[in-house]
Design an enzyme around this catalytic site. Structure first.
Site, PDB file in Angstrom:
ATOM      1  N   GLY A  61       0.795  -1.216   0.000  1.00 34.49           N
ATOM      2  CA  GLY A  61       0.000   0.000   0.000  1.00 34.49           C
ATOM      3  C   GLY A  61       0.826   1.264   0.000  1.00 34.49           C
ATOM      4  N   GLY A  62       0.585   2.108   1.011  1.00 38.48           N
ATOM      5  CA  GLY A  62       1.224   3.410   1.063  1.00 38.48           C
ATOM      6  C   GLY A  62       0.324   4.490   0.504  1.00 38.48           C
TER       7      GLY A  62
ATOM      8  N   GLU B 211      -4.262   3.612   3.280  1.00 39.21           N
ATOM      9  CA  GLU B 211      -4.488   4.999   3.700  1.00 39.21           C
ATOM     10  C   GLU B 211      -5.609   5.636   2.862  1.00 39.21           C
ATOM     11  OE1 GLU B 211      -0.828   7.266   4.115  1.00 39.21           O
ATOM     12  OE2 GLU B 211       0.313   5.450   4.497  1.00 39.21           O
ATOM     13  N   TYR B 212      -6.881   5.503   3.335  1.00 46.62           N
ATOM     14  CA  TYR B 212      -7.368   4.901   4.576  1.00 46.62           C
ATOM     15  C   TYR B 212      -8.687   4.207   4.273  1.00 46.62           C
ATOM     16  CZ  TYR B 212      -4.055   8.191   6.616  1.00 46.62           C
ATOM     17  OH  TYR B 212      -2.923   8.891   6.897  1.00 46.62           O
TER      18      TYR B 212
ATOM     19  N   MET C 125       0.893   6.033  12.901  1.00 48.89           N
ATOM     20  CA  MET C 125       1.719   7.008  12.189  1.00 48.89           C
ATOM     21  C   MET C 125       1.680   8.380  12.871  1.00 48.89           C
ATOM     22  SD  MET C 125       1.097   5.815   8.224  1.00 48.89           S
ATOM     23  CE  MET C 125      -0.691   5.657   8.304  1.00 48.89           C
ATOM     24  N   THR C 126       2.378   8.458  13.996  1.00 53.57           N
ATOM     25  CA  THR C 126       2.368   9.665  14.817  1.00 53.57           C
ATOM     26  C   THR C 126       3.354  10.707  14.271  1.00 53.57           C
ATOM     27  OG1 THR C 126       3.829   8.420  16.304  1.00 53.57           O
ATOM     28  CG2 THR C 126       1.534   8.658  16.967  1.00 53.57           C
ATOM     29  N   TYR C 127       3.004  11.201  13.100  1.00 51.90           N
ATOM     30  CA  TYR C 127       3.776  12.259  12.442  1.00 51.90           C
ATOM     31  C   TYR C 127       2.887  12.891  11.377  1.00 51.90           C
ATOM     32  CZ  TYR C 127       4.805   7.929   9.826  1.00 51.90           C
ATOM     33  OH  TYR C 127       4.714   6.723   9.184  1.00 51.90           O
ATOM     34  N   ASP C 128       3.404  13.909  10.700  1.00 46.19           N
ATOM     35  CA  ASP C 128       2.615  14.683   9.734  1.00 46.19           C
ATOM     36  C   ASP C 128       1.390  15.317  10.384  1.00 46.19           C
ATOM     37  OD1 ASP C 128       4.471  14.037   7.853  1.00 46.19           O
ATOM     38  OD2 ASP C 128       3.187  12.704   6.678  1.00 46.19           O
TER      39      ASP C 128
END
Length: 389
Positions: free
Chosen positions: A101-102, A144-145, A214-217
């Site tokens: 994915g991604g 996502e997502y 994904m604790t960023y962006d």
């Protein structure tokens, strides 16, 4: 005397159960990193032995039927997969997974995959063969997502069913054929406000070995003011922090041991509207200038950030948020350094989460252009060892 014995027993139990080995260090590797110019091209041979407990190769894709895994880059299969497997010579305990994915893959193929039970079962069967044939230890699903970005609302429940079907197939493959038990993991959104929209948290946690949150962006060039993309904490009004996200997933019924906290090895950059106003919350006109190596506006690899600092960019610290930023002319860059990484690992240990994952190992200063090789990843490993032993 009984109270003292209870305390001693509890401490000993904590120390036995919480060794550094029990905390996972999960490292994504982006397949396109090998195309960067030297010394920044990252190949499997650039990996530092024993830095990570799990490596996840990103990304695989789905074929047009959405029932077969295919290499995201035609050059991956089989040559790069073979080079990844060779890393186990130095560390037989290393787990290597393939991520499907991604962001760029989007949602359409996933929606097609989960459109029927037969498709999901066919995918699981085909995935087992593909993973075994190529020497992977498991599958990571990075959708996502579900129920977002054009995915219909019902994909939320269908994503749960996909994980159930795949996990069941992996279990049967192990018990019936006696082959190694394939792992199943998933990368999930860190936005507390989206958890209920995209997922059934307590249900999906039953079918995965762990979740990569994904604790960023949290902030970026899509906004009108500077903001740090991976602050550990912030004011109560700001729900987009590492602590708020991790807590939200735990409160939704996911065991902390299955929650991996995401650490970004890149900075998010902005172009300041007025370089004389360069603090947190300053007005911006858009994304910051691209780096010379990664060539992506709004994002800089850590090996680009550290060079900016060496070349005279002014470093600052957001003390309340436990993260640094720099100002380079009209460019504002929030990033993580060894100190902020250490504080995040301390948080993971103190709160009893299952470990960390990084996006991505190839964005660390792995070649040592600023001095030390793998400074961020080594800080993670050393901090776990120091805190736990």
């Amino acid at each position: 005397m009984q109270l003292l014995l209870f305390v001693v027993t509890a401490v000993l139990s904590f120390n036995v159960q919480n060794t550094a080995a029990n905390f996972k260090r999960v490292c994504y590797l982006s397949s396109w990193a090998r195309y960067r110019p030297q010394p920044h091209a990252f190949n499997p041979e650039n990996y530092g032995a024993h830095l990570c407990t799990h490596l996840i190769w990103a990304f695989a894709d789905l074929d047009d039927s959405a029932t077969h895994l295919v290499a995201g880059d035609p050059g991956d299969d089989p040559s790069m997969y073979h080079r990844l497997r060779a890393l186990k010579v130095d560390n037989p305990h290393l787990k290597i997974l393939l991520s499907l994915g991604g962001w760029d893959m989007g949602t359409k193929k996933f929606t097609k995959l989960v459109s029927s039970g037969d498709k999901m079962k066919a995918f699981a069967t085909n995935a087992i063969k593909y993973l075994h044939d190529n020497g992977f230890d498991g599958l990571d699903i990075d959708w996502e997502y579900p129920a977002g970005r054009g995915s219909p609302a019902g994909d939320k429940q269908r994503f749960t069913e996909l994980l159930r079907v795949v996990k069941h197939a992996f279990h049967n493959d192990h018990t019936v054929h006696g082959r190694r038990h394939l792992m199943l993991t998933a990368a999930v959104s860190a936005d507390p406000g989206s958890i209920d929209t995209y997922y059934e948290p307590s249900k999906i946690s039953q079918y995965v070995d762990f979740l990569n949150v994904m604790t960023y962006d949290f902030h970026g060039e899509w906004e009108h003011n500077t903001g740090h993309h991976s602050a550990l904490q912030g004011p109560d009004s700001d729900q987009l922090t590492v602590k708020k996200s991790a807590t939200a997933w735990a409160h939704h019924g996911v065991p902390k041991s299955k929650i991996m906290i995401g650490l970004p090895f890149y900075g998010k950059s902005f172009t300041l509207k007025d370089s004389s106003h360069s603090g947190l919350g300053s007005a911006v006109t858009g994304a910051g200038k691209a780096g010379q190596v990664t060539k992506e506006e709004g994002t800089l690899a850590y090996f680009e950030v550290c060079k900016l600092l060496q070349q005279g960019a002014v470093g600052h610290r957001l003390v309340d948020q436990h993260v640094p930023y720099l100002v380079d002319g009209d460019r504002w860059v929030g990033y993580d350094d060894e100190k902020s990484i250490e504080e995040k690992v301390q948080y993971v240990v103190n709160e009893g989460y299952g470990g960390i994952f990084v996006w991505a190992l190839d964005l660390d200063d792995f070649s040592g252009v600023c001095g030390k090789r793998f400074p961020l990843m080594n800080k993670i490993k050393d901090t776990f060892a120091h805190l736990i032993g």
